[in-house]
Design a protein around this motif. Sequence first.
Motif, PDB file in Angstrom:
ATOM      1  N   ALA A 136       0.816  -1.210   0.000  1.00  0.00           N
ATOM      2  CA  ALA A 136       0.000   0.000   0.000  1.00  0.00           C
ATOM      3  C   ALA A 136       0.851   1.261   0.000  1.00  0.00           C
ATOM      4  CB  ALA A 136      -0.931  -0.001   1.211  1.00  0.00           C
ATOM      5  N   ASN A 137       2.046   1.179   0.548  1.00  0.00           N
ATOM      6  CA  ASN A 137       2.921   2.351   0.635  1.00  0.00           C
ATOM      7  C   ASN A 137       3.980   2.392  -0.467  1.00  0.00           C
ATOM      8  OD1 ASN A 137       2.242   3.926   3.218  1.00  0.00           O
ATOM      9  ND2 ASN A 137       2.225   1.802   3.912  1.00  0.00           N
ATOM     10  N   MET A 138       3.903   1.454  -1.381  1.00  0.00           N
ATOM     11  CA  MET A 138       4.866   1.402  -2.477  1.00  0.00           C
ATOM     12  C   MET A 138       4.330   2.209  -3.670  1.00  0.00           C
ATOM     13  SD  MET A 138       6.276  -2.057  -4.355  1.00  0.00           S
ATOM     14  CE  MET A 138       6.614  -2.779  -2.752  1.00  0.00           C
ATOM     15  N   PRO A 139       5.154   3.043  -4.303  1.00  0.00           N
ATOM     16  CA  PRO A 139       4.694   3.775  -5.491  1.00  0.00           C
ATOM     17  C   PRO A 139       4.238   2.801  -6.581  1.00  0.00           C
ATOM     18  CG  PRO A 139       6.797   4.635  -4.722  1.00  0.00           C
ATOM     19  CD  PRO A 139       6.540   3.381  -3.950  1.00  0.00           C
ATOM     20  N   MET A 140       3.123   3.125  -7.219  1.00  0.00           N
ATOM     21  CA  MET A 140       2.594   2.256  -8.260  1.00  0.00           C
ATOM     22  C   MET A 140       3.445   2.361  -9.520  1.00  0.00           C
ATOM     23  SD  MET A 140      -1.248   2.164  -9.915  1.00  0.00           S
ATOM     24  CE  MET A 140      -0.922   3.289 -11.266  1.00  0.00           C
ATOM     25  N   LYS A 141       3.727   1.227 -10.115  1.00  0.00           N
ATOM     26  CA  LYS A 141       4.443   1.203 -11.386  1.00  0.00           C
ATOM     27  C   LYS A 141       3.426   1.026 -12.506  1.00  0.00           C
ATOM     28  CE  LYS A 141       8.642  -0.842  -9.437  1.00  0.00           C
ATOM     29  NZ  LYS A 141       9.582  -2.003  -9.474  1.00  0.00           N
ATOM     30  N   PRO A 142       3.103   2.101 -13.236  1.00  0.00           N
ATOM     31  CA  PRO A 142       2.082   1.985 -14.285  1.00  0.00           C
ATOM     32  C   PRO A 142       2.542   1.084 -15.432  1.00  0.00           C
ATOM     33  CG  PRO A 142       3.138   4.147 -14.356  1.00  0.00           C
ATOM     34  CD  PRO A 142       3.636   3.458 -13.129  1.00  0.00           C
ATOM     35  N   LEU A 143       1.607   0.326 -15.961  1.00  0.00           N
ATOM     36  CA  LEU A 143       1.865  -0.548 -17.093  1.00  0.00           C
ATOM     37  C   LEU A 143       1.151   0.004 -18.318  1.00  0.00           C
ATOM     38  CD1 LEU A 143       1.240  -3.962 -15.281  1.00  0.00           C
ATOM     39  CD2 LEU A 143       3.436  -2.814 -15.641  1.00  0.00           C
ATOM     40  N   ASN A 144       1.686  -0.248 -19.475  1.00  0.00           N
ATOM     41  CA  ASN A 144       1.077   0.235 -20.713  1.00  0.00           C
ATOM     42  C   ASN A 144       0.554  -0.950 -21.514  1.00  0.00           C
ATOM     43  OD1 ASN A 144       0.298   1.445 -23.062  1.00  0.00           O
ATOM     44  ND2 ASN A 144       2.333   2.151 -23.670  1.00  0.00           N
ATOM     45  N   PRO A 145      -0.775  -1.135 -21.561  1.00  0.00           N
ATOM     46  CA  PRO A 145      -1.306  -2.282 -22.291  1.00  0.00           C
ATOM     47  C   PRO A 145      -1.328  -2.086 -23.807  1.00  0.00           C
ATOM     48  CG  PRO A 145      -3.107  -1.006 -21.395  1.00  0.00           C
ATOM     49  CD  PRO A 145      -1.825  -0.356 -20.898  1.00  0.00           C
ATOM     50  N   GLY A 146      -1.105  -0.843 -24.277  1.00  0.00           N
ATOM     51  CA  GLY A 146      -1.106  -0.587 -25.712  1.00  0.00           C
ATOM     52  C   GLY A 146      -2.467  -0.209 -26.271  1.00  0.00           C
ATOM     53  N   TYR A 147      -3.436   0.049 -25.408  1.00  0.00           N
ATOM     54  CA  TYR A 147      -4.787   0.417 -25.846  1.00  0.00           C
ATOM     55  C   TYR A 147      -5.483   1.158 -24.723  1.00  0.00           C
ATOM     56  CZ  TYR A 147      -5.770  -3.793 -23.093  1.00  0.00           C
ATOM     57  OH  TYR A 147      -5.809  -4.720 -22.082  1.00  0.00           O
ATOM     58  N   ARG A 148      -6.656   1.707 -25.015  1.00  0.00           N
ATOM     59  CA  ARG A 148      -7.541   2.252 -23.994  1.00  0.00           C
ATOM     60  C   ARG A 148      -8.785   1.375 -23.927  1.00  0.00           C
ATOM     61  NH1 ARG A 148      -9.928   6.342 -25.578  1.00  0.00           N
ATOM     62  NH2 ARG A 148      -9.084   6.515 -27.682  1.00  0.00           N
ATOM     63  N   LEU A 149      -9.199   1.033 -22.716  1.00  0.00           N
ATOM     64  CA  LEU A 149     -10.401   0.220 -22.517  1.00  0.00           C
ATOM     65  C   LEU A 149     -11.099   0.705 -21.261  1.00  0.00           C
ATOM     66  CD1 LEU A 149     -12.274  -2.244 -22.933  1.00  0.00           C
ATOM     67  CD2 LEU A 149     -10.578  -3.633 -21.734  1.00  0.00           C
ATOM     68  N   ASP A 150     -12.363   1.110 -21.422  1.00  0.00           N
ATOM     69  CA  ASP A 150     -13.150   1.557 -20.279  1.00  0.00           C
ATOM     70  C   ASP A 150     -14.573   1.038 -20.458  1.00  0.00           C
ATOM     71  OD1 ASP A 150     -13.822   2.768 -17.902  1.00  0.00           O
ATOM     72  OD2 ASP A 150     -13.264   4.795 -18.519  1.00  0.00           O
ATOM     73  N   LEU A 151     -15.401   1.209 -19.427  1.00  0.00           N
ATOM     74  CA  LEU A 151     -16.785   0.744 -19.473  1.00  0.00           C
ATOM     75  C   LEU A 151     -17.719   1.831 -18.983  1.00  0.00           C
ATOM     76  CD1 LEU A 151     -14.931  -1.901 -18.329  1.00  0.00           C
ATOM     77  CD2 LEU A 151     -17.106  -2.990 -18.760  1.00  0.00           C
ATOM     78  N   HIS A 152     -18.937   1.804 -19.500  1.00  0.00           N
ATOM     79  CA  HIS A 152     -20.010   2.697 -19.079  1.00  0.00           C
ATOM     80  C   HIS A 152     -21.243   1.828 -18.912  1.00  0.00           C
ATOM     81  CE1 HIS A 152     -17.481   6.137 -20.371  1.00  0.00           C
ATOM     82  NE2 HIS A 152     -17.122   5.303 -21.333  1.00  0.00           N
ATOM     83  N   ALA A 153     -21.860   1.874 -17.731  1.00  0.00           N
ATOM     84  CA  ALA A 153     -22.951   0.933 -17.477  1.00  0.00           C
ATOM     85  C   ALA A 153     -23.992   1.533 -16.541  1.00  0.00           C
ATOM     86  CB  ALA A 153     -22.410  -0.355 -16.862  1.00  0.00           C
ATOM     87  N   SER A 154     -25.223   1.135 -16.753  1.00  0.00           N
ATOM     88  CA  SER A 154     -26.316   1.405 -15.820  1.00  0.00           C
ATOM     89  C   SER A 154     -27.449   0.463 -16.190  1.00  0.00           C
ATOM     90  CB  SER A 154     -26.790   2.861 -15.886  1.00  0.00           C
ATOM     91  OG  SER A 154     -27.714   3.050 -16.925  1.00  0.00           O
ATOM     92  N   GLU A 155     -28.416   0.325 -15.287  1.00  0.00           N
ATOM     93  CA  GLU A 155     -29.549  -0.539 -15.593  1.00  0.00           C
ATOM     94  C   GLU A 155     -30.443   0.081 -16.657  1.00  0.00           C
ATOM     95  OE1 GLU A 155     -32.700  -0.922 -12.605  1.00  0.00           O
ATOM     96  OE2 GLU A 155     -31.589   0.523 -11.376  1.00  0.00           O
ATOM     97  N   HIS A 156     -30.259   1.363 -16.964  1.00  0.00           N
ATOM     98  CA  HIS A 156     -31.112   2.044 -17.937  1.00  0.00           C
ATOM     99  C   HIS A 156     -30.546   1.978 -19.357  1.00  0.00           C
ATOM    100  CE1 HIS A 156     -33.333   3.478 -14.515  1.00  0.00           C
ATOM    101  NE2 HIS A 156     -32.248   4.053 -14.016  1.00  0.00           N
ATOM    102  N   PHE A 157     -29.230   2.236 -19.534  1.00  0.00           N
ATOM    103  CA  PHE A 157     -28.686   2.247 -20.889  1.00  0.00           C
ATOM    104  C   PHE A 157     -27.802   1.046 -21.190  1.00  0.00           C
ATOM    105  CE2 PHE A 157     -25.842   5.249 -18.536  1.00  0.00           C
ATOM    106  CZ  PHE A 157     -24.642   4.561 -18.644  1.00  0.00           C
ATOM    107  N   GLY A 158     -27.688   0.097 -20.256  1.00  0.00           N
ATOM    108  CA  GLY A 158     -26.958  -1.129 -20.531  1.00  0.00           C
ATOM    109  C   GLY A 158     -25.463  -0.984 -20.343  1.00  0.00           C
ATOM    110  N   LEU A 159     -24.730  -1.934 -20.896  1.00  0.00           N
ATOM    111  CA  LEU A 159     -23.271  -2.006 -20.748  1.00  0.00           C
ATOM    112  C   LEU A 159     -22.586  -1.681 -22.064  1.00  0.00           C
ATOM    113  CD1 LEU A 159     -20.678  -2.830 -19.184  1.00  0.00           C
ATOM    114  CD2 LEU A 159     -21.121  -5.171 -19.967  1.00  0.00           C
TER     115      LEU A 159
END
Length: 258
Positions: A136-159
Amino acid sequence: MKKIWITALEAPEQSGAQVQALMALVRSYGLEGGGHFWQDDLPKAAWLGALESLAERETALWIIAASKKSLESASVRYGLGLLSLTVQAKRGYGFPIFVLDTDEGLDAASLPAPLRGAELFPIGFSSLGAKLAARANMPMKPLNPGYRLDLHASEHFGLWFEVGPDTGETWNGALLGVAGGAIDFHGVGPAGALPHKAVLEYPMQGLTLESGGKEYTAWGVQNHLDSDTSYYVRVRDIPESMVFGPLEGGDGVFSVGF
């Protein structure tokens, strides 16, 4: 104070004592503990319930307390995988995640693919407290997956899955396919939020492709994408895995299993 968030996949009557002991351990090492018990309700996007806490800057580590049995449910695996992807999109690939095995029946292959990089330990591991505090006290080492991936979800407009190229890269068109599940809508717009309207260049539906021995049904567009523009695809039901990436050129498609 650094904060650790705990997700318990089993119901309170099954894992409540273990979770309470884990909370006490966390606090004994000078860390603030918070958490929730998992709600298995995909139609209402219940998996999003913990995202606000996990996205907070003070949250330094995510613990998932799980048993082999709790991960046998396809809906639990899918919801947990979706939350993992969303957390990684918000906090960065490399955000520390611990999976604590509550019955010593788990191995890395038992986990949803987005969690295969998590650190896996028995919940009664003797040096667990010290390891959590150090991580928890260690600096995070960011990784680069080579893409962007995110999600947007709700019970009204779906996933909706949001995909696009990494910073400084471009894609000549985009596609997203699922093995199992189904796609029923897509769009292109500015990164970060579902577009209200979209102009699609040569939209395609019902494409078939094979990757890793699985057959995928994909939709695609020929819109030019950069780091400020994303391809949005709505997915229904529970896919076994998905693939996405540039329609033409690039380094091929990326895959995510659940």
